[in-house]
Design an enzyme around this catalytic site. Structure first.
Site, mmCIF file in Angstrom:
data_model
loop_
_atom_site.group_PDB
_atom_site.id
_atom_site.type_symbol
_atom_site.label_atom_id
_atom_site.label_comp_id
_atom_site.label_asym_id
_atom_site.label_seq_id
_atom_site.Cartn_x
_atom_site.Cartn_y
_atom_site.Cartn_z
ATOM 1 N N ASP A 132 -65.037 56.401 -30.616
ATOM 2 C CA ASP A 132 -64.145 56.699 -29.102
ATOM 3 C C ASP A 132 -63.011 56.536 -29.320
ATOM 4 O OD1 ASP A 132 -66.222 57.979 -28.307
ATOM 5 O OD2 ASP A 132 -66.524 56.696 -26.254
ATOM 6 N N ARG A 182 -64.853 63.539 -35.368
ATOM 7 C CA ARG A 182 -64.158 64.303 -33.914
ATOM 8 C C ARG A 182 -62.814 64.277 -33.404
ATOM 9 N NH1 ARG A 182 -66.337 61.257 -29.622
ATOM 10 N NH2 ARG A 182 -68.785 60.969 -30.156
#
Ligand code: FDA
Length: 306
Positions: A132, A182
């Site tokens: 992340d 992402r």
């Protein structure tokens, strides 16, 4: 503006205590978080996979300042990865990891070593890890740890945030063969020196970054609930001739679940980001700050005072 107010208020210890203990919190938490334990995460993963969706599990926790807490986070990931493998769910479920949960604020080397243990456990289970992206103060460190982890395991995924001015350049650097990237808008509060301030600028940046990733040689993971950007992704898939399985659409657990299933039925690989664990407060605040209607929740939690 409202988003900044919520994010700022959420840092108060008093507000945190009130929200964590307000009765109204329980229902809201259940909507966005799969549960608190490993078995909740495994059950939630099974249910989503049964409806044709892929999963990325996030063990909640961030900004760890104690080595023991970082160690507990590593163990939680290793345990859930083992359980996913036992249940035959690992092929369709990876994990998402925040480096500050495994010690980035303590020492970069500690976070790298801890993340490497999780990457190894994921490999043994038959899946992988995505790092992340957190606040902009951690971007360089996160990308350098990513590069180090990828030397041993190239499948480790990156996250980039369209709200940051640097991100279009990062997308060019990361759009290499096999590189899982992402793209999200970005959930942290940032200053105008590093980030675009208006929604229109962030959306335009997202569209540019998406163009770079879709045209590139990597594996784009399009993380957004924004209908305009999902539509753009679908058009770019056609224009660049990408086949199903060479990119993913991603959304958060509890957000637009009908749309998630519709996109999967239409033939896209759709992955749901599923958070679980006790440390749900920071995550929940970021979700609520994204939608002004959710301010009502904050107001009720503060008014209840129990
Ligand atoms: P935005 O919030 O601007 O919403 C755009 C439109 O989407 C809305 O106008 C509405 O039409 C629709 N929409 C949004 N929420 C909805 C809802 N609840 N119900 C119905 N419609 C809704 N961030 C980060 O900083 N680091 C990270 O690592 C990640 N990781 C990540 C993974 C995944 C899979 C996702 C989906 C998101 C993230 N994020 C993230 C969070 C991300 O940066 C961002 O904060 C949220 O996704 C919200 O942005 P949207 O792109 O959804 O658009």
């Amino acid at each position: 503006m409202l988003r900044s107010v919520i994010l700022a208020a959420s840092r108060s210890a008093r507000v945190k205590g009130l929200v964590q203990h307000a009765p109204v919190s329980r229902g809201v938490v259940r909507r966005f978080v799969a549960g608190e334990g490993t078995e909740d995460a495994v059950r939630g993963t099974g249910a989503l996979q049964a409806s044709g969706l892929l999963v990325t599990l996030d063990h909640l926790g961030e900004d760890t300042t104690e080595q023991g807490q970082a160690e507990a986070a590593v163990k939680a990931y290793v345990t859930v990865l083992g359980r996913l493998a036992e249940e035959g769910l690992a092929a369709g479920a990876e994990v998402s990891l925040k480096l500050t949960a495994v010690g980035l604020d303590i020492a970069r080397d500690l976070a790298t070593a801890n993340a490497a243990r999780i990457v190894e456990a994921a490999g043994e289970a038959g899946t992988t890890v995505t790092l992340d992206m957190e606040g902009s103060a951690t971007t360089d460190a996160t990308l350098s740890v990513l590069a180090e982890l990828r030397r041993a395991e190239p499948s480790v995924g990156a996250v980039v945030q369209a709200m940051l001015r640097r991100t279009e350049g990062d997308c060019r650097d990361l759009a290499t063969p096999g590189s899982r990237v992402r793209l999200c808008k970005g959930a942290y509060r940032e200053g105008p020196d590093v980030a675009f301030a208006s929604r229109a600028e962030v959306d335009a940046s997202y569209a540019r970054c998406l163009g770079v990733l879709m045209a590139g040689a990597g594996y784009p993971m399009v993380a957004t609930h924004d209908p305009a950007l999902v539509g753009l992704a679908e058009r770019l898939v056609v224009r660049t001739g990408r086949e199903a399985g060479s990119y993913e659409l991603q959304m958060l657990f509890g957000v637009r679940p009908d749309e998630q299933r519709r996109l999967a039925r239409a033939g896209h690989h759709v992955r749901v980001y599923v958070p679980y664990g006790h440390e749900w407060y920071g995550y929940l605040v970021r979700r609520l700050a994204e939608r002004p209607a959710n301010l009502v929740f904050f107001a009720r939690a503060l008014a209840t005072r129990s």
